[in-house]
Design a protein around this motif. Sequence first.
Motif, PDB file in Angstrom:
ATOM      1  N   PRO A  28       0.826  -1.204   0.000  1.00  0.00           N
ATOM      2  CA  PRO A  28       0.000   0.000   0.000  1.00  0.00           C
ATOM      3  C   PRO A  28       0.861   1.254   0.000  1.00  0.00           C
ATOM      4  O   PRO A  28       2.008   1.238   0.440  1.00  0.00           O
ATOM      5  N   ASN A  29       0.286   2.310  -0.493  1.00  0.00           N
ATOM      6  CA  ASN A  29       1.005   3.580  -0.593  1.00  0.00           C
ATOM      7  C   ASN A  29       0.904   4.298   0.746  1.00  0.00           C
ATOM      8  O   ASN A  29       0.133   5.236   0.916  1.00  0.00           O
ATOM      9  N   ASP A  30       1.708   3.845   1.690  1.00  0.00           N
ATOM     10  CA  ASP A  30       1.656   4.394   3.047  1.00  0.00           C
ATOM     11  C   ASP A  30       2.923   5.170   3.407  1.00  0.00           C
ATOM     12  O   ASP A  30       3.293   5.258   4.561  1.00  0.00           O
ATOM     13  N   PHE A  31       3.568   5.735   2.417  1.00  0.00           N
ATOM     14  CA  PHE A  31       4.819   6.457   2.631  1.00  0.00           C
ATOM     15  C   PHE A  31       4.534   7.880   3.103  1.00  0.00           C
ATOM     16  O   PHE A  31       3.611   8.532   2.628  1.00  0.00           O
ATOM     17  N   THR A  32       5.345   8.344   4.026  1.00  0.00           N
ATOM     18  CA  THR A  32       5.213   9.725   4.488  1.00  0.00           C
ATOM     19  C   THR A  32       6.299  10.612   3.911  1.00  0.00           C
ATOM     20  O   THR A  32       6.204  11.835   4.009  1.00  0.00           O
ATOM     21  N   HIS A  33       7.317   9.987   3.306  1.00  0.00           N
ATOM     22  CA  HIS A  33       8.415  10.777   2.742  1.00  0.00           C
ATOM     23  C   HIS A  33       9.025  10.006   1.577  1.00  0.00           C
ATOM     24  O   HIS A  33       9.017   8.768   1.563  1.00  0.00           O
TER      25      HIS A  33
END
Length: 89
Positions: A28-33
Amino acid sequence: MVHTFVHASWLNQVEIFFSIVQCKVVSPNDFTHLTQVRNRLRAFEDRYNATAQPFQWKFTTSDLDDLLARLDRNTLAERQEESSVALAA
């Protein structure tokens, strides 16, 4: 310089690879940076390169020759059929 094939089969391989990356790395696209994306991609690249093996192609050159011969026979039969239909009309 990168050699690309005359046919689109190389593009299919690229699409397959990016599909794997999408499923196993960025979903999942759970990146914060962006640094997290880069780190995960690099870790996947290292793991993938360590376990990669050559493809075992099942379609040989003799299979290709047989396929081309069948296509030639079918094309010739279709042309003969079209000619006979045109003469009958």
